[in-house]
Write an enzyme that holds these catalytic residues in place. Structure first.
Site, PDB file in Angstrom:
ATOM      1  N   HIS C  46       0.734  -1.167   0.161  1.00  0.00           N
ATOM      2  CA  HIS C  46      -0.096   0.229  -0.039  1.00  0.00           C
ATOM      3  C   HIS C  46       0.233   1.051   0.209  1.00  0.00           C
ATOM      4  O   HIS C  46       0.089   2.378   0.120  1.00  0.00           O
ATOM      5  CB  HIS C  46      -1.030  -0.355   1.264  1.00  0.00           C
ATOM      6  CG  HIS C  46      -1.872  -0.162   1.407  1.00  0.00           C
ATOM      7  ND1 HIS C  46      -3.029  -0.808  -0.030  1.00  0.00           N
ATOM      8  CD2 HIS C  46      -2.483  -2.266   2.021  1.00  0.00           C
ATOM      9  CE1 HIS C  46      -4.058  -1.523   0.277  1.00  0.00           C
ATOM     10  NE2 HIS C  46      -3.592  -2.682   1.289  1.00  0.00           N
ATOM     11  N   ARG C  71       6.971  -5.628   3.026  1.00  0.00           N
ATOM     12  CA  ARG C  71       5.928  -5.321   2.521  1.00  0.00           C
ATOM     13  C   ARG C  71       5.518  -6.070   0.994  1.00  0.00           C
ATOM     14  O   ARG C  71       5.235  -4.779   0.447  1.00  0.00           O
ATOM     15  CB  ARG C  71       4.390  -5.200   3.693  1.00  0.00           C
ATOM     16  CG  ARG C  71       3.090  -5.711   2.900  1.00  0.00           C
ATOM     17  CD  ARG C  71       1.543  -5.273   4.168  1.00  0.00           C
ATOM     18  NE  ARG C  71       1.343  -4.436   3.700  1.00  0.00           N
ATOM     19  CZ  ARG C  71       0.283  -3.848   4.213  1.00  0.00           C
ATOM     20  NH1 ARG C  71       0.160  -4.329   5.137  1.00  0.00           N
ATOM     21  NH2 ARG C  71      -0.202  -2.214   4.077  1.00  0.00           N
ATOM     22  N   GLU C 146      -6.703 -11.700   7.619  1.00  0.00           N
ATOM     23  CA  GLU C 146      -6.801 -10.398   7.057  1.00  0.00           C
ATOM     24  C   GLU C 146      -8.724 -10.483   6.549  1.00  0.00           C
ATOM     25  O   GLU C 146      -9.209  -9.822   5.962  1.00  0.00           O
ATOM     26  CB  GLU C 146      -6.143  -9.420   6.055  1.00  0.00           C
ATOM     27  CG  GLU C 146      -5.297  -9.731   5.444  1.00  0.00           C
ATOM     28  CD  GLU C 146      -4.740  -8.505   4.850  1.00  0.00           C
ATOM     29  OE1 GLU C 146      -5.090  -7.159   5.385  1.00  0.00           O
ATOM     30  OE2 GLU C 146      -3.541  -8.650   4.239  1.00  0.00           O
ATOM     31  N   ASP C 172      -7.864  -4.270   7.204  1.00  0.00           N
ATOM     32  CA  ASP C 172      -8.927  -5.193   6.478  1.00  0.00           C
ATOM     33  C   ASP C 172      -9.399  -6.361   7.297  1.00  0.00           C
ATOM     34  O   ASP C 172     -10.317  -6.859   6.992  1.00  0.00           O
ATOM     35  CB  ASP C 172      -7.463  -5.903   5.435  1.00  0.00           C
ATOM     36  CG  ASP C 172      -6.963  -5.325   4.401  1.00  0.00           C
ATOM     37  OD1 ASP C 172      -7.984  -5.143   3.726  1.00  0.00           O
ATOM     38  OD2 ASP C 172      -6.099  -5.251   3.419  1.00  0.00           O
TER      39      ASP C 172
END
Lengths: 268, 268, 268, 268, 268, 268
Positions: C46, C71, C146, C172
């Protein structure tokens, strides 16, 4: 609340013109976005660019007010979600061949419970007031039909819940539908291609979704609008630049009686 | 041995057309260099780019065979020498107002004993066979005349040993010569501007150096060739792209009966 | 031999704080890495960045001594292996929904015979003494839970051989577990969310793996440590910067009696 | 018509040497391409680079005349097609374990009806005269065999229609075939590895496709040529640079009686 | 307190070897910094790079422990101060021709009252503990002597308060001192050049400052150490890479009986 | 017509707060510009960035409505004009020591007949409607006073026709005015520094120009507003981020009873 101006226009029956960015540069993007297009799309598939170029392009075009979209390289959750997080308000996904792929594509576009998009609109947050799960309503999911298989499954694909439209790329469509018999290219005039292109518009209308066509000229685009297309892309930055420069050189050559042939090689 | 194809053409009386890069991107540069220009120049002064963009642009255009040049931002040894080391075969230097500045400019262009260029053509070495001190003969030094003072000192400037030509930017020239009375712009038709522009060509011819003019259209360029200009730049990538896209949008608007006015703002 | 300081701390029962980079810039990374975090992770999912930004960030943070992790955008061998080759000592993989996906993830993390990571740590080789197959022991594989499905399969996932821990993203998780009923966000206080978050820590402990939680504040992080979490991420560079700047502006507005409302639009 | 000089050489029985770029920089690429390699490949898998670096590298190497190829990170249509669109004339695809994967790989390499490559060679169009569907004939598809499973399926993989060759990476092959018993590395001398490497060359010959081997030294490469390999890669830019610099430092240390040990830490 | 390890070594009579970065890439920089050089310098003058590349290079080399320096393009306060702010602990300034220029150079290197450096070590602050005005003591100011005028003013230049050393570039020195009679190049053996090079070392010693020489080989460097030079640069990344690759190709050609000549042009 | 909102506010007696960008990244710039600052300035002098970073930052901040400015590295026509062409509506020029330098600075800011700015607002043209010579009225020229000499010539400098204001950097001012006796830093409380800072505001007022001060905190800024300053910069992105992250880590350490000291080195 976030809304998508394209949808509003289409609901009123207003056709739109979409700009196309194949050059990975925020200045060319800013130039494109200043020309009055209703929307501008960044081509992360065939454009000479990737995410690292698309991000500053989205930033540079933000002030223009044009709706910003992206074509991703493939049905790939990472590419789709990163483009959305970067602020794209629509995604054009290539090579959708069946309803299962269409449903997978659509699932990546929206947050639960509508889909499985992961939450973290890091940049979109700063660029758009009120960006949150409600963006589900505003983003546009366009599937590309460009193979014989896709054409065969057209109705099924167009019926996918959450799919907003079909985007047609005539180059791949010609290659795919005719198994390479016809050469790729825009603005098709062959009867079978016109029939295919018109059929897509008809099916979209029947299924209540939008139809978009990639065109080479505004004249063909206007024709497509007549066939029921809602959005037309007309050419692309790289082609517009090449054509304009080429015409300029040719005119100079003609007026001055020089020619490309007269170019002589130096020793470097 | 390294030679400069531009010089060879001009010696034969052949006029040339120069492409102009204001966009800092190697792909736009590669597109420009593929259009048949005799030379392509990167505008490090007013272009939306600096050295870090110019370097990959020079690399991307190398295969085209066009002569590559750069306009530097100012009379600055660092900018001039870095552009040369990166492979530029000509430098256009803005705002040369007198013979002293012209001599300083020229001194930065060539290795001793001809000048004071520092040796280290790190990239040029790999891009051009036989790059060494003998490149002194091949590089082109163009001074820009664009102020009242520069016009007053035109003959002196044009007499500078080692100066290869005068490059005329009509926008600054109009502003500078008329002290802001005339608006900036290309393709001047005012009598006083035409006179100034023609006088430069005449002085260049008299002094045995080359004359170059920045034009907006091939038609004006052809006229300038008739006045004795050897090289004309016609428009620039950013303007060519903007104009081509704008025309495309306008034609779509006209054919579809939509208008820029009909654009409505979304809530983002 | 390569070891991972995070593991050593956790083995001693010492909780750690992880910094989070959403900004694609080596200088912001260097700033973050200088603040005393035990580890710093680059968010390629993200964050407003991709591999091309992550690489110089890893280089800029190398001197800090913090453990560096990434990530990745999705369960994708290319993204995982490229991050490892670039020097990440841990990978956080989003959207792991079942044991099969967890096993696939883990297989990409290590060289044969432990997994199917492809050999070629081109940059890691130069950054870390003795980097080789033995790094298998040092890298950390964190799966993100998630979704509702992920929660259902929690025990199975946590039992995956080679999985080092579970990383929890509450935004999430809230969306996924409640099918959109709860809004995304950090530092959840709803009973069902606290229960879910605590259950993950408990399962991790039972299975002998580590638990990590993404938090918004150090206070919530401390609470999570109390629940058995080993590592907590607290906020992210983009949020920290925005909050600090916003507070600064607000304080100025308050002290000077001006307000955001008083901002008036210029004509550009 | 577009042809591939590598094929022409191999058809004449001429072995070739391939340069390898692990550094993401157009200048290092230009340097590599100037050294006389028959082809140069950009390692998008293990190199410290991605698409955003590979594009200007391809542009910078275009003028050299070397055949340009890319190793992609994984069997991924997006990575393969973007590398081709950017101008790569060959693709090396890692971790092909069976005929199905080989067929999938090959399908991404060519336009219909030969495959399912999507049409849009945006940059290739400007870099190569006559680029179109006929490039199907010119691009080279190399599958990498590097696991025990791949070795078991060698004949099947090598029989894949449209596959042009097998590329062998001895590091992964050693790890994969021996399940981690042997350490990764080039220029294998172990009997079992030599047997495996030779067997691949033999199968390629039997199936009428090309064999390529990644080597550490020209001497081992020459030996591989003797075994029937058509193309050998010898080392890579990063390793060549490191080795050359290291030798230079060591020689200085020896001649001056200083040593690495004598380096003392400053306070920064 | 910040100290400079180079000074400490030189004070002990220990000669040092300096690495040289002409390639604008943090990975090549990291490779160079891993080879055991006492210091590594980034060539912002003739290297194919500018500030935007130098910054991540300094970051990538920080962990190595080598002293990092930069050669700036010209006697320019902006270039000097930006390199220092970015973390360079020494500056090599080209084309110093007289004591006035040397004094100007030195003034840009240090904060008042020692000089006129502007305060704002934005990045250096985060990279080095305790960076502040006291860095005045640690930074090294090297002036380059490379013209006849500079040689004439050698003693005066070397007497400049605050100047730490003279850096000799034999290519420019040869061109400059002999007014172009001798070709540029390293490792000079001509009597007049050896005399000039040795005279610089002698003057430096007499004035109590350091002497540094740019060399092509470690053998010449060792000879220079014998003449009293404190620091020698040996070759540069671009040259080391080119030479190593070239040797590798040549050896392959020789062993396989192919030749560069046998390269045949494809049709693209 | 182009106007400058800052001027309009100051004319109404409204003080403003200016954001400061030291990080060379368009996303951090976009974050900063979203926080409600009246203006945001890019620090090309001491920020870890140059033109190549500033351009996309200006693009990314365009949509915010904040007035965008730049601090250039030095009194240098190239840096000033390139920043203006890129869209900066104000320039802060460091180290102005006398009226002659102030006049030179001002001349670079405006087109003839007001100054000698060269015409070619390539990017500004696309970003701002109606950009042309009339921008002369809208751009703001701020000279920095930061030396003893500058303070001595304060009245003269402030009387320069076309100069819009004085920008005070207390770090350099302290170093410069006290010849290094006082340490650099913001928010000075020493009597002599407060006197100097207040005197500048008084002189500006007397001369009818604006006064701006670089502050560390909003509280000091408010005090400066009370002294007659029109604009205050409060901190900078890099410092805000570092401070916020540092506070977050410290709070975690405190709450969890861990400490920076407990960090243990791994073996890499």
């Amino acid at each position: 609340m976030l809304t998508n101006p394209l949808k509003q226009k289409w609901e009123k029956g207003q056709p739109t013109i979409n700009g196309w960015c194949s050059i990975g540069n925020p200045f060319t993007a800013e130039i494109m976005a200043a020309q009055g297009y209703d929307s501008v799309s960044i081509d992360i598939q065939h454009g000479a660019l990737d995410y690292s170029a698309a991000l500053p392009m989205l930033q540079a075009m933000r002030a223009s007010g044009a709706v910003l979209m992206a074509r991703v390289p493939w049905l790939d959750p990472s590419a789709i979600m990163k483009a959305l997080d970067a602020g794209a308000m629509g995604i054009i996904c290539p090579m959708i061949n069946n309803a299962e792929q269409a449903a997978e594509f659509v699932s990546y576009m929206r947050y639960p419970p509508d889909g499985q998009r992961s939450f973290g609109p890091t940049r979109a947050n700063f660029a758009m007031k009120g960006y949150g799960v409600q963006v589900n309503e505003a983003v546009l999911a366009f599937a590309m039909i460009e193979t014989a298989q896709g054409m065969n499954n057209l109705e099924e694909i167009a019926s996918t819940p959450g799919l907003d439209g079909i985007y047609v790329g005539p180059a791949d469509l010609a290659l795919g539908v005719t198994e390479g018999r016809l050469a790729p290219g825009f603005d098709r005039e062959e009867e079978e291609m016109v029939a295919a292109i018109r059929r897509i518009a008809d099916v979209c209308k029947a299924k209540g979704i939008y139809a978009a066509l990639h065109c080479g000229t505004p004249d063909y685009a206007a024709k497509a609008i007549g066939w029921g297309y809602n959005m037309t892309t007309v050419s692309a930055d790289a082609r517009l630049l090449a054509a304009a420069a080429s015409v300029s050189v040719a005119r100079f050559r003609e007026l001055t009686g020089t020619s490309a042939k007269s170019r002589e090689k130096g020793s470097y």
